[in-house]
Design a protein around this motif. Sequence first.
Motif, PDB file in Angstrom:
ATOM      1  N   SER A  60       0.850  -1.060  -0.035  1.00  0.00           N
ATOM      2  CA  SER A  60       0.065   0.108  -0.118  1.00  0.00           C
ATOM      3  C   SER A  60       0.779   1.379   0.077  1.00  0.00           C
ATOM      4  O   SER A  60       2.038   1.273   0.416  1.00  0.00           O
ATOM      5  CB  SER A  60      -0.919  -0.013   1.167  1.00  0.00           C
ATOM      6  OG  SER A  60      -0.351   0.017   2.173  1.00  0.00           O
ATOM      7  N   VAL A  61       0.301   2.317  -0.541  1.00  0.00           N
ATOM      8  CA  VAL A  61       1.031   3.579  -0.504  1.00  0.00           C
ATOM      9  C   VAL A  61       0.079   4.663   0.363  1.00  0.00           C
ATOM     10  O   VAL A  61      -1.372   4.597   0.034  1.00  0.00           O
ATOM     11  CB  VAL A  61       1.051   4.216  -2.020  1.00  0.00           C
ATOM     12  CG1 VAL A  61       1.554   5.504  -1.909  1.00  0.00           C
ATOM     13  CG2 VAL A  61       1.936   2.894  -2.778  1.00  0.00           C
ATOM     14  N   LEU A 106      10.778  12.760 -10.581  1.00  0.00           N
ATOM     15  CA  LEU A 106      11.560  12.222  -9.589  1.00  0.00           C
ATOM     16  C   LEU A 106      12.781  12.998  -8.868  1.00  0.00           C
ATOM     17  O   LEU A 106      12.916  13.028  -7.700  1.00  0.00           O
ATOM     18  CB  LEU A 106      11.942  10.736  -9.734  1.00  0.00           C
ATOM     19  CG  LEU A 106      10.595   9.811  -9.998  1.00  0.00           C
ATOM     20  CD1 LEU A 106      11.410   8.517 -10.642  1.00  0.00           C
ATOM     21  CD2 LEU A 106      10.148   9.499  -8.849  1.00  0.00           C
ATOM     22  N   LYS A 107      13.464  13.560  -9.729  1.00  0.00           N
ATOM     23  CA  LYS A 107      14.687  14.302  -9.374  1.00  0.00           C
ATOM     24  C   LYS A 107      14.080  15.650  -8.557  1.00  0.00           C
ATOM     25  O   LYS A 107      14.739  15.906  -7.657  1.00  0.00           O
ATOM     26  CB  LYS A 107      15.420  14.984 -10.382  1.00  0.00           C
ATOM     27  CG  LYS A 107      16.319  13.911 -10.968  1.00  0.00           C
ATOM     28  CD  LYS A 107      17.148  14.127 -12.447  1.00  0.00           C
ATOM     29  CE  LYS A 107      17.507  12.998 -12.918  1.00  0.00           C
ATOM     30  NZ  LYS A 107      18.108  13.568 -14.361  1.00  0.00           N
ATOM     31  N   ALA A 152      -2.420   4.170 -14.733  1.00  0.00           N
ATOM     32  CA  ALA A 152      -1.323   5.295 -14.730  1.00  0.00           C
ATOM     33  C   ALA A 152      -1.026   6.006 -13.375  1.00  0.00           C
ATOM     34  O   ALA A 152       0.257   6.647 -13.181  1.00  0.00           O
ATOM     35  CB  ALA A 152      -2.011   6.396 -15.866  1.00  0.00           C
ATOM     36  N   LEU A 153      -2.034   6.424 -12.880  1.00  0.00           N
ATOM     37  CA  LEU A 153      -1.835   6.976 -11.635  1.00  0.00           C
ATOM     38  C   LEU A 153      -1.212   6.284 -10.533  1.00  0.00           C
ATOM     39  O   LEU A 153      -0.206   6.655  -9.804  1.00  0.00           O
ATOM     40  CB  LEU A 153      -3.344   7.468 -10.876  1.00  0.00           C
ATOM     41  CG  LEU A 153      -3.346   8.156  -9.533  1.00  0.00           C
ATOM     42  CD1 LEU A 153      -2.706   9.489  -9.773  1.00  0.00           C
ATOM     43  CD2 LEU A 153      -4.698   8.409  -9.155  1.00  0.00           C
ATOM     44  N   ILE A 154      -1.433   4.853 -10.534  1.00  0.00           N
ATOM     45  CA  ILE A 154      -0.755   3.948  -9.606  1.00  0.00           C
ATOM     46  C   ILE A 154       0.465   3.676  -9.789  1.00  0.00           C
ATOM     47  O   ILE A 154       1.684   3.771  -9.138  1.00  0.00           O
ATOM     48  CB  ILE A 154      -1.505   2.595  -9.513  1.00  0.00           C
ATOM     49  CG1 ILE A 154      -2.963   2.670  -9.051  1.00  0.00           C
ATOM     50  CG2 ILE A 154      -0.718   1.701  -8.725  1.00  0.00           C
ATOM     51  CD1 ILE A 154      -3.043   3.406  -7.663  1.00  0.00           C
ATOM     52  N   ASP A 155       0.933   3.854 -11.222  1.00  0.00           N
ATOM     53  CA  ASP A 155       2.284   3.677 -11.424  1.00  0.00           C
ATOM     54  C   ASP A 155       3.173   4.790 -11.067  1.00  0.00           C
ATOM     55  O   ASP A 155       4.477   4.466 -10.744  1.00  0.00           O
ATOM     56  CB  ASP A 155       2.533   3.690 -13.000  1.00  0.00           C
ATOM     57  CG  ASP A 155       1.877   2.282 -13.895  1.00  0.00           C
ATOM     58  OD1 ASP A 155       1.917   1.327 -13.025  1.00  0.00           O
ATOM     59  OD2 ASP A 155       1.708   2.177 -14.959  1.00  0.00           O
ATOM     60  N   ALA A 188       8.621   4.164  -4.308  1.00  0.00           N
ATOM     61  CA  ALA A 188       9.746   3.712  -4.223  1.00  0.00           C
ATOM     62  C   ALA A 188      10.911   4.379  -3.915  1.00  0.00           C
ATOM     63  O   ALA A 188      12.062   3.858  -3.179  1.00  0.00           O
ATOM     64  CB  ALA A 188       9.942   2.725  -5.611  1.00  0.00           C
ATOM     65  N   GLN A 189      11.070   5.546  -4.157  1.00  0.00           N
ATOM     66  CA  GLN A 189      11.854   6.843  -4.018  1.00  0.00           C
ATOM     67  C   GLN A 189      11.864   7.387  -2.613  1.00  0.00           C
ATOM     68  O   GLN A 189      12.739   7.963  -2.261  1.00  0.00           O
ATOM     69  CB  GLN A 189      11.859   7.837  -4.946  1.00  0.00           C
ATOM     70  CG  GLN A 189      11.914   7.298  -6.530  1.00  0.00           C
ATOM     71  CD  GLN A 189      13.346   6.709  -6.768  1.00  0.00           C
ATOM     72  OE1 GLN A 189      14.372   7.019  -6.102  1.00  0.00           O
ATOM     73  NE2 GLN A 189      13.338   5.762  -7.614  1.00  0.00           N
TER      74      GLN A 189
END
Length: 157
Positions: free
Chosen positions: A49-50, A92-93, A116-119, A126-127
């Motif tokens: 989960s996020v 991400l940067k 697309a939103l979940i990706d 993950a970061q």
Amino acid sequence: MQKAYNQFPALSAKQAKRKTLVSLTPLIDVVFILLIFFMLASSFTKWHSVEVNSSSSNAGGSLTTDLPPFLVQVATDKLLLNNSEITLSSLLKQAKVKPSEQAIILQPLGDTPVQALIDILDELNAQGIAPLQLVQDPTWQASKQTKIRANMPLEVL
């Protein structure tokens, strides 16, 4: 003294029923076929989960008011950061160097697929980038088909 031949018990017309043996081989075959079927049909993905704050969960609005917005708009084929197009690696940067108390506000545009939103959420998670906030596109209107499906009972769908 010898017994007469006719004194032996005569064989009856009905043969005695033989006890039939049940072979376990077909049963084992079926068990292995079911085992293989369920192994191939199951999914071994790791569910996770996020943590995301919705706009309704914050009674006071956004998480911080003194910082500029970090609005990421997600479309099917592009990303927008504060209304300018950006790639995922650039996002991400920039998200890594933002102040830690500044929330990233994610807003799906139009009929953006949920995947697309979940990706994007998975990449940010993950970061280790947080906090994340999810808001609805104010211009989004449900299509006629979506409205019809929303009013249908689940059995019909």
